[in-house]
Design an enzyme around this catalytic site. Sequence first.
Site, PDB file in Angstrom:
ATOM      1  N   ASN A  68       0.815  -1.298   0.099  1.00  0.00           N
ATOM      2  CA  ASN A  68      -0.098   0.033  -0.089  1.00  0.00           C
ATOM      3  C   ASN A  68       0.849   1.357  -0.062  1.00  0.00           C
ATOM      4  OD1 ASN A  68       1.004  -0.050   2.609  1.00  0.00           O
ATOM      5  ND2 ASN A  68      -0.985   0.303   3.618  1.00  0.00           N
ATOM      6  N   SER A 111       3.046   2.222   2.244  1.00  0.00           N
ATOM      7  CA  SER A 111       3.097   3.010   3.188  1.00  0.00           C
ATOM      8  C   SER A 111       4.498   3.400   3.676  1.00  0.00           C
ATOM      9  CB  SER A 111       2.401   2.331   4.586  1.00  0.00           C
ATOM     10  OG  SER A 111       2.712   1.020   4.540  1.00  0.00           O
ATOM     11  N   THR A 115      12.850  -9.639  14.275  1.00  0.00           N
ATOM     12  CA  THR A 115      13.961  -9.057  14.758  1.00  0.00           C
ATOM     13  C   THR A 115      14.864  -9.342  15.744  1.00  0.00           C
ATOM     14  OG1 THR A 115      15.005  -6.929  15.191  1.00  0.00           O
ATOM     15  CG2 THR A 115      12.651  -7.232  15.761  1.00  0.00           C
ATOM     16  N   SER A 123      12.054  -1.275  21.938  1.00  0.00           N
ATOM     17  CA  SER A 123      11.255  -0.031  21.476  1.00  0.00           C
ATOM     18  C   SER A 123       9.738  -0.362  21.217  1.00  0.00           C
ATOM     19  CB  SER A 123      11.768   0.632  20.189  1.00  0.00           C
ATOM     20  OG  SER A 123      11.602  -0.260  19.198  1.00  0.00           O
ATOM     21  N   TYR A 127       8.225  -0.485  18.547  1.00  0.00           N
ATOM     22  CA  TYR A 127       8.225  -1.177  17.194  1.00  0.00           C
ATOM     23  C   TYR A 127       8.621  -2.576  17.844  1.00  0.00           C
ATOM     24  CZ  TYR A 127      11.134  -3.495  13.803  1.00  0.00           C
ATOM     25  OH  TYR A 127      11.633  -4.476  12.741  1.00  0.00           O
ATOM     26  N   HIS A 128       9.735  -2.680  18.394  1.00  0.00           N
ATOM     27  CA  HIS A 128      10.065  -4.127  18.770  1.00  0.00           C
ATOM     28  C   HIS A 128       9.087  -4.883  19.390  1.00  0.00           C
ATOM     29  CE1 HIS A 128      14.231  -2.483  17.818  1.00  0.00           C
ATOM     30  NE2 HIS A 128      14.388  -3.557  17.534  1.00  0.00           N
ATOM     31  N   LYS A 155       6.715  -6.875  17.229  1.00  0.00           N
ATOM     32  CA  LYS A 155       7.484  -8.005  16.824  1.00  0.00           C
ATOM     33  C   LYS A 155       7.315  -9.100  17.475  1.00  0.00           C
ATOM     34  CE  LYS A 155       9.371  -6.322  12.759  1.00  0.00           C
ATOM     35  NZ  LYS A 155       9.005  -6.959  11.366  1.00  0.00           N
ATOM     36  N   THR A 208      27.540   9.461  12.958  1.00  0.00           N
ATOM     37  CA  THR A 208      26.880   9.688  14.249  1.00  0.00           C
ATOM     38  C   THR A 208      26.653   8.456  15.019  1.00  0.00           C
ATOM     39  OG1 THR A 208      24.949   9.066  13.085  1.00  0.00           O
ATOM     40  CG2 THR A 208      25.281  11.547  13.361  1.00  0.00           C
TER      41      THR A 208
HETATM   42  N1  USQ Z   1      22.808   3.922  15.890  1.00  0.00           N
HETATM   43  C1  USQ Z   1      23.849   4.761  15.925  1.00  0.00           C
HETATM   44  N2  USQ Z   1      24.134   5.771  15.044  1.00  0.00           N
HETATM   45  C2  USQ Z   1      23.191   6.042  14.028  1.00  0.00           C
HETATM   46  C3  USQ Z   1      22.135   5.027  14.036  1.00  0.00           C
HETATM   47  C4  USQ Z   1      21.961   3.994  14.952  1.00  0.00           C
HETATM   48  O1  USQ Z   1      24.886   4.635  16.818  1.00  0.00           O
HETATM   49  O2  USQ Z   1      23.276   6.775  13.221  1.00  0.00           O
HETATM   50  C5  USQ Z   1      22.808   2.763  16.931  1.00  0.00           C
HETATM   51  C6  USQ Z   1      21.522   2.553  17.759  1.00  0.00           C
HETATM   52  O3  USQ Z   1      21.599   3.286  18.969  1.00  0.00           O
HETATM   53  C7  USQ Z   1      21.513   1.093  17.653  1.00  0.00           C
HETATM   54  C8  USQ Z   1      22.274   0.416  16.532  1.00  0.00           C
HETATM   55  O4  USQ Z   1      22.943   1.618  16.126  1.00  0.00           O
HETATM   56  O5  USQ Z   1      22.385   0.775  18.901  1.00  0.00           O
HETATM   57  C9  USQ Z   1      20.980   0.024  15.493  1.00  0.00           C
HETATM   58  O6  USQ Z   1      20.370   0.947  15.094  1.00  0.00           O
HETATM   59  P1  USQ Z   1      19.638   0.969  13.780  1.00  0.00           P
HETATM   60  O7  USQ Z   1      18.895   2.282  13.654  1.00  0.00           O
HETATM   61  O8  USQ Z   1      20.629   0.751  12.633  1.00  0.00           O
HETATM   62  O9  USQ Z   1      18.744  -0.405  13.765  1.00  0.00           O
HETATM   63  P2  USQ Z   1      17.547  -0.757  14.896  1.00  0.00           P
HETATM   64  O10 USQ Z   1      16.950   0.580  15.433  1.00  0.00           O
HETATM   65  O11 USQ Z   1      18.054  -1.588  15.923  1.00  0.00           O
HETATM   66  O12 USQ Z   1      16.640  -1.297  13.966  1.00  0.00           O
HETATM   67  C10 USQ Z   1      16.830  -2.065  12.573  1.00  0.00           C
HETATM   68  C11 USQ Z   1      15.838  -2.120  11.688  1.00  0.00           C
HETATM   69  C12 USQ Z   1      14.677  -2.866  12.302  1.00  0.00           C
HETATM   70  C13 USQ Z   1      15.429  -4.236  12.911  1.00  0.00           C
HETATM   71  C14 USQ Z   1      16.400  -3.905  13.609  1.00  0.00           C
HETATM   72  C15 USQ Z   1      17.312  -5.485  13.941  1.00  0.00           C
HETATM   73  O13 USQ Z   1      15.315  -0.682  11.592  1.00  0.00           O
HETATM   74  O14 USQ Z   1      13.501  -3.115  11.523  1.00  0.00           O
HETATM   75  O15 USQ Z   1      14.280  -4.719  13.385  1.00  0.00           O
HETATM   76  O16 USQ Z   1      17.603  -3.055  13.054  1.00  0.00           O
HETATM   77  S1  USQ Z   1      17.983  -5.347  15.362  1.00  0.00           S
HETATM   78  O17 USQ Z   1      18.711  -3.903  15.476  1.00  0.00           O
HETATM   79  O18 USQ Z   1      18.947  -6.286  15.526  1.00  0.00           O
HETATM   80  O19 USQ Z   1      16.835  -5.265  16.237  1.00  0.00           O
END
Ligand code: USQ
Length: 513
Positions: free
Chosen positions: A114, A116, A226, A270, A272-273, A276, A344
């Site tokens: 869709n 989104s 995830t 989160s 979101y998590h 899941k 970052t």
């Molecule tokens: N982070 C940074 N700098 C950034 C972005 C993120 O240090 O610019 C850190 C976050 O604090 C976190 C880690 O990097 O500790 C991962 O963040 P992310 O935004 O790359 O990923 P996350 O929010 O964990 O979510 C992503 C996907 C999500 C999936 C998840 C897998 O968006 O759909 O479920 O990765 S996992 O992380 O293994 O849960």
Amino acid sequence: MKKSTHNSHCTCWNCPAINLAGKVDFRACGQTVEKFGIDGTGAQIMAECKRRPELGLFDPTAITFKECAEWQLTPCGYLLKDMRIMILGIDGYLGWPLALWLGKLGCKVSGVDNYSRRDWVKERGAHTIVPIARMTERLHAAKEVLGIDINFREMDILNRNRLKEFIDEVKPEAIVHYAECPSAPYSMIDFEHAKSVQSNNVIGTLATLFSIHEVVPETSLIKLGTMGEYGMPLTGRPLFEGFFPADAVLKWEGREWSMGGELTPRDPVSFYHVSKVQDTFNVYEACKYWWLRSYDVMQGVIYGVHTDHVAADPRLRTRFDIDECFGTIINRFVAQAVIGFPLTLYGAGEQIRGFISLEDAMQCITRLIAKPPEPGQYSVVNQMSGYCNLRKLAETVAKVGKEEFNIDVKIQRVENPRVESERHPFEPIFNKLPDEFGFQQNENLEQEIRKMFALLMQPHIKSRIEEKKHLILPRTWWSGVKKEVEQIELIENAADRDKREHIHVASTEVNDE
Ligand code: USQ
């Protein structure tokens, strides 16, 4: 067993083209295994093949995939000839490359979306920095360039009647469910966003489960979960694949219980998590109540831009987001490096995560499709090719940027807007995909980062990054505060740092090779 034939020994019992004769629900009928003699003595389970009705009734364990003319060898194992596969969320970062990947393997691909994801990103004021075509153009290009016909229907999977009708029309033999909002920060913006993420994800999955139950109970559901469902247990307990292993034991007040086969605790990070985790339980229960078959895929953080198919034509490219909500860390880092924005790193930067490239994720999903679960089987796989701490990741991006593209990359540590452990043990178990499904990592982290740089350095893409540079620093705090994060530390010469620390880090934390 050769890895490419990880499923050659599977039989009709796994095959979605089977009808169990009389559709007996063996659990509900109250008869025990002893009575039916599932061990072979007087077995009563019979099947018929929907593709080869001339076979009549037969023992579903009699014919292996290798022996069956309907299953044909591909690089990802045996696949059903013209296998009908439906992708929910086919327009997304993962859904679109998967459609092309499966189409090239000879599958009959259908899909719904869709749009989104396009809307959410637009709502945040961002855009995909790699331009993507409209769906009509994508479909046209898939046909013209790759010779693939994709049966697409625009629809919201929460509209269950439409979803059910389409499933009934296509009768998919596998369904890959990617139709969820994937963003932790997006779900933390405010109540409305938390609500929309949870209802989209949880109710969408429920609609999918009921539709499968009512229309195609033999199909296999490959559901994207995830790694973040598990959280980061500070005890250092391994992150098993969904369930405790057979020899796990709980000890309490001098007594002991086996934990083998029980779902492991979930500790999502989160809203979101949390959605899941709720999905996990809904899928688990549906398999139990209705004998559905599902693999729940706990995917690590995804990165990358390349598969041969999306690279075949600009109209076939998949999206690439870099804003705080929809860009994942490695993708963001490479885009930041390309425009000279210090990478970052949130907080200490010692957080450890599992990672997998786009292309490797495609391979994993295909291998799961090729070896469908048995009726009633709910299995969890942890899908990652390695793990690494975030600082090391940033340094790897800096190293590739310097060595191959002569870019001096800086790293900045900024305040962490999330509530997450910044120093923690991490022992993920991710054996099933390589051991049981023959998954082999195709490209390592550095190679894929190189490909990202090469694409993102193209002037038209670089200028699209520049245009949205103001959306790079996060401003969504888990606390609810809305303000841009402050810099804590600026690290120059990050590429050299990678060289200095490489041996130490490689032997302790990096497991990417
Ligand atoms: N982070 C940074 N700098 C950034 C972005 C993120 O240090 O610019 C850190 C976050 O604090 C976190 C880690 O990097 O500790 C991962 O963040 P992310 O935004 O790359 O990923 P996350 O929010 O964990 O979510 C992503 C996907 C999500 C999936 C998840 C897998 O968006 O759909 O479920 O990765 S996992 O992380 O293994 O849960």
